[in-house]
Design a protein around this motif. Structure first.
Motif, short mmCIF file in Angstrom:
data_model
loop_
_atom_site.label_atom_id
_atom_site.label_comp_id
_atom_site.label_asym_id
_atom_site.label_seq_id
_atom_site.Cartn_x
_atom_site.Cartn_y
_atom_site.Cartn_z
N LYS A 199 0.85 -1.18 0.00
CA LYS A 199 0.00 0.00 0.00
C LYS A 199 0.89 1.23 0.00
CE LYS A 199 -3.99 -2.02 0.34
NZ LYS A 199 -4.97 -1.93 -0.72
N MET A 200 0.40 2.29 -0.62
CA MET A 200 1.17 3.53 -0.64
C MET A 200 0.32 4.70 -0.21
SD MET A 200 3.97 3.68 -3.51
CE MET A 200 4.37 5.17 -2.68
N TYR A 201 0.94 5.65 0.43
CA TYR A 201 0.24 6.87 0.81
C TYR A 201 -0.05 7.65 -0.48
CZ TYR A 201 -0.83 11.07 3.49
OH TYR A 201 -1.45 12.14 4.05
N PRO A 202 -1.29 8.04 -0.71
CA PRO A 202 -1.64 8.68 -1.98
C PRO A 202 -0.84 9.95 -2.28
CG PRO A 202 -3.62 8.12 -0.77
CD PRO A 202 -2.47 7.82 0.14
N ARG A 203 -0.47 10.71 -1.23
CA ARG A 203 0.27 11.95 -1.47
C ARG A 203 1.77 11.73 -1.59
NH1 ARG A 203 -1.93 16.10 2.98
NH2 ARG A 203 -3.34 14.50 3.70
N GLU A 204 2.22 10.48 -1.50
CA GLU A 204 3.66 10.18 -1.60
C GLU A 204 4.03 10.05 -3.06
OE1 GLU A 204 7.11 10.04 -1.13
OE2 GLU A 204 6.35 9.69 0.88
#
Length: 146
Positions: free
Chosen positions: A68-73
């Motif tokens: 999973k990734m942080y959307p703002r990253e």
């Protein structure tokens, strides 16, 4: 209909665990980039594994979602990936651990404890020595590029 489904789902369900992304605790980020705690309490580039380690050690029920990734990253490196899910509340809605009633309290605890991890203290020791050596020789303002 969707709201009713969310309300009936027990806090013990994996979907109801709180999410903590490393960006929430990163002192290199601004509030706009996703930091959620004061910069003086934040940590330099925390990883999802470190967050998992400190939360599991204190007794939380923890899951790590590696891909999973942080959307703002914007950086897609493996180092910035991952999301930690933590069970904050029991079935009856009471906190699992009374000392952590809110998600903010969990984030502040994790940020406070990550610098004390063995992996961090060893890396920092080596890093500080190389920094001190490097600063003595930086007088040419970086014009020597070979």
């Amino acid at each position: 209909v969707i709201m009713a489904a969310a309300a009936t789902a027990s806090p013990a369900d994996k979907e109801r665990f709180i999410c903590i992304y490393p960006a929430y605790l990163n002192n290199k980020k601004t509030i706009a980039e996703g930091r959620r705690i004061p910069i003086d309490k934040a940590v330099e580039n925390p990883t999802s594994t470190e967050i998992q380690d400190v939360c599991a050690a204190v007794g939380f029920n923890v899951l790590v979602e590696k891909n999973k990734m942080y959307p703002r990253e914007w950086n897609r490196d493996v180092q910035y990936r991952g999301r930690v899910r933590i069970q904050l509340k029991q079935e009856d809605g009471n906190p699992c651990l009374p000392q952590f009633p809110t998600r903010k309290s969990v984030m502040l605890y994790a940020a406070e404890t990550i610098p004390k991890l063995k992996t961090r203290t060893q890396k920092m020791g080596a890093g500080e020595q190389s920094l001190q050596q490097g600063e003595g020789g930086k007088k040419g303002k970086g014009k020597k590029k070979k």
